[in-house]
Design a protein around this motif. Structure first.
Motif, PDB file in Angstrom:
ATOM      1  N   ILE A   1      28.296 -24.315 -27.091  1.00 12.41           N
ATOM      2  CA  ILE A   1      29.264 -25.411 -27.138  1.00 12.41           C
ATOM      3  C   ILE A   1      28.579 -26.756 -26.917  1.00 12.41           C
ATOM      4  N   VAL A   2      27.738 -26.856 -25.893  1.00 18.89           N
ATOM      5  CA  VAL A   2      27.064 -28.122 -25.602  1.00 18.89           C
ATOM      6  C   VAL A   2      26.071 -28.472 -26.701  1.00 18.89           C
ATOM      7  N   GLY A   3      25.366 -27.453 -27.225  1.00 17.14           N
ATOM      8  CA  GLY A   3      24.419 -27.713 -28.303  1.00 17.14           C
ATOM      9  C   GLY A   3      25.097 -28.187 -29.569  1.00 17.14           C
ATOM     10  N   LEU A   4      26.211 -27.563 -29.929  1.00 20.69           N
ATOM     11  CA  LEU A   4      26.944 -27.973 -31.133  1.00 20.69           C
ATOM     12  C   LEU A   4      27.513 -29.372 -30.963  1.00 20.69           C
ATOM     13  N   GLU A   5      28.011 -29.685 -29.752  1.00 20.20           N
ATOM     14  CA  GLU A   5      28.508 -31.030 -29.493  1.00 20.20           C
ATOM     15  C   GLU A   5      27.377 -32.045 -29.585  1.00 20.20           C
TER      16      GLU A   5
ATOM     17  N   ALA B   1      19.508 -30.604 -28.633  1.00 21.85           N
ATOM     18  CA  ALA B   1      20.599 -29.824 -29.215  1.00 21.85           C
ATOM     19  C   ALA B   1      20.077 -28.557 -29.881  1.00 21.85           C
ATOM     20  N   LEU B   2      18.970 -28.672 -30.620  1.00 18.85           N
ATOM     21  CA  LEU B   2      18.392 -27.507 -31.285  1.00 18.85           C
ATOM     22  C   LEU B   2      17.883 -26.493 -30.268  1.00 18.85           C
ATOM     23  N   LEU B   3      17.318 -26.996 -29.159  1.00 19.56           N
ATOM     24  CA  LEU B   3      16.832 -26.106 -28.115  1.00 19.56           C
ATOM     25  C   LEU B   3      17.987 -25.332 -27.477  1.00 19.56           C
ATOM     26  N   LEU B   4      19.124 -26.019 -27.264  1.00 21.40           N
ATOM     27  CA  LEU B   4      20.292 -25.365 -26.692  1.00 21.40           C
ATOM     28  C   LEU B   4      20.843 -24.289 -27.627  1.00 21.40           C
ATOM     29  N   LEU B   5      20.876 -24.570 -28.919  1.00 26.01           N
ATOM     30  CA  LEU B   5      21.365 -23.583 -29.880  1.00 26.01           C
ATOM     31  C   LEU B   5      20.423 -22.375 -29.955  1.00 26.01           C
ATOM     32  N   ALA B   6      19.130 -22.631 -29.850  1.00 26.18           N
ATOM     33  CA  ALA B   6      18.168 -21.532 -29.826  1.00 26.18           C
ATOM     34  C   ALA B   6      18.353 -20.685 -28.564  1.00 26.18           C
TER      35      ALA B   6
END
Length: 476
Positions: free
Chosen positions: A216-220, A231-236
């Motif tokens: 959620i935080v990465g997509l936001e 953001a990319l690190l959070l999605l990974a």
């Protein structure tokens, strides 16, 4: 005869109590959206940083829903439900008394956690006390606030902020919550699981919560900052945690989210199709008010009044959705109504200031009708073939799926708008960007329909009462 009437009245009272709790939980997901500038000024921070107050609530909701069923099984539905409402009231007061942004974020996290306990447990009460033939009618009362709450949230928030103060968007939960506690004490049965208590899946809870938080935080972050490394690190990290949970859940006897339920065909279709559909419509409370304010130049109150037309359509459909499902069956309704609602969602991007206001109202009203019917269908067919001993696990998984789509819908819509702006060379968001955003969400709704085609013709017949014209139950 009197016994049947009493039973019917009892389930409706329980459904209304649960619906009131659901309304509070859903209302607070969007009610602060129109109050953010005033809140930022009062708390001495920048308006853009106030997004954390919205994200904290949605994140906490999604993270704590998976354990709600376990807590209800251990402490009883009545105690859990009352305790959750009380905690929601206390956290609402703390939100209203906030003196700075960290205080508000902490109170919103607590508010989201209590909301996560409140709604799935209330739904579990219905699933364990209402006969299947009455479930569609009962759930229509409960699922309606899921649509009307986000729709009226900005309207109520704008009114209270303008004529009273932003603090009242939280204080209004107090009388509703206290009334809910009193009614729950009288009408909510204290149901506990007959199964022996199992060890709590702490590792699974941490992995599931980390997956949701990073996603959620990465997509936001993508929606607001483009392809930023953070953001990319959070999605990974979300992908890694999801894979770790998948490995862990296959080895735990009682995982916090039991994905083995996906082997049940109706549950699987409702989860997959419902995920896509709710993400698509989860974008609506974000895209529509923003388009009306930035693209049309309307005030927050004016845009809220227009979007409320969809909620009116939902209210009308709530009373007649059972008739549609009985007449046509789940499969036909979910395919054809799904296509209609997806088309109406995409068509919202064609709205322009020169359009007659009556035409906009009419399309939003029709969209509200179709959306309410589809939400009710997804929200009931998911439990059609779940065995009673697995209802708690099914409720936790379905509720997590449903709740995270609201945050994902907003994040995905923001990402599409940002991508459109860069692709079209816009320095600020334009009406054409909203056209792209609504078109993308409409296509997502169409993808949801492809899942519904897997349903047999007799899916959910016991819930809907759908029969063939010769009077025999429908069969695939």
């Amino acid at each position: 005869m009197g016994h049947a009437s009493s039973r019917q009245g009892s389930y409706r009272i329980i459904a209304l109590i649960v619906a009131s709790a659901f309304f509070m939980e859903q209302l607070d997901s969007t009610i602060i959206s129109t109050a953010l500038p005033a809140m930022a000024q009062s708390l001495g921070t920048a308006p853009v940083r106030m997004n954390f107050a919205m994200t904290a609530y949605l994140l906490s909701l999604a993270a704590f829903i998976p354990i709600s069923g376990k807590i209800a099984d251990r402490f009883g539905t009545r105690n859990t439900f009352r305790g959750a409402i009380m905690l929601f009231v206390v956290s609402s007061v703390l939100c209203g008394l906030a003196q700075n942004l960290p205080w508000l974020i902490g109170a919103r996290l607590l508010q989201g956690a209590s909301g996560a306990m409140m709604v799935p447990v209330g739904r579990l009460v219905l699933l364990r006390t209402v006969e299947k033939s009455q479930l569609v009618s009962a759930m229509s009362w409960v699922l309606f606030p899921a649509m009307i709450g986000p729709a009226v949230g900005p309207l109520i928030g704008g009114f209270l902020t303008t004529y009273l103060s932003w603090h009242w968007i939280f204080f209004i939960n107090v009388p509703i919550g206290l009334a809910g506690i009193a009614l729950a004490t009288t009408y909510i049965p204290d149901i506990r699981s007959d199964a022996p208590p199992s060890s709590f899946d702490y590792a699974g809870f941490v992995l599931a919560a980390a997956t949701l938080a990073c996603l959620i935080v990465g997509l936001e972050g993508l929606g607001h900052g483009g392809l930023s490394p953070a953001a990319l690190l959070l999605l990974a990290a979300a992908a890694a945690c999801a894979l770790a949970y998948a490995w862990h859940s296959r080895r735990h006897a009682d995982p916090v989210l039991d994905f083995s339920l996906m082997r049940i065909p109706t549950f699987r279709v409702a989860m997959r199709g419902g995920f896509l559909y709710r993400v698509a419509y989860g974008s609506f409370p974000f895209l529509m008010p923003l388009m009306l304010q930035l693209g049309f130049g309307l005030s927050a109150a004016e845009s809220g009044a227009i979007t409320f037309a969809g909620a009116v359509g939902g209210l009308v459909m709530k009373a007649i959705s059972v008739r549609f499902l009985r007449a046509f069956g789940y499969r036909k309704v979910m395919i054809w109504n799904g296509l209609l609602s997806a088309m109406l969602l995409g068509l919202c991007g064609a709205f322009r200031p020169e359009w007659p206001l009556a035409a906009i109202y009419l399309l939003l009203l029709l969209g509200g009708l179709a959306r309410s019917l589809q939400f009710n269908a997804y929200g009931t067919i998911v439990y059609a073939d779940v065995p009673p001993p697995r209802m708690s696990a099914a409720t936790s998984l379905a509720s997590t799926n449903q709740q995270m789509t609201a945050a994902l819908g907003i994040g995905l819509a923001a990402l599409v708008l940002d991508t459109s702006m860069h692709a079209l060379g816009h320095a600020a968001v334009q009406l054409t960007d909203f056209t792209v955003g609504f078109a993308a969400m409409g296509l997502l709704g169409v993808l949801a329909v492809t899942q519904c085609r897997e349903l047999p013709a007799n899916a959910g017949a016991e819930l809907s009462g759908h029969v063939r014209k010769n009077g025999k139950p429908a069969r695939g």
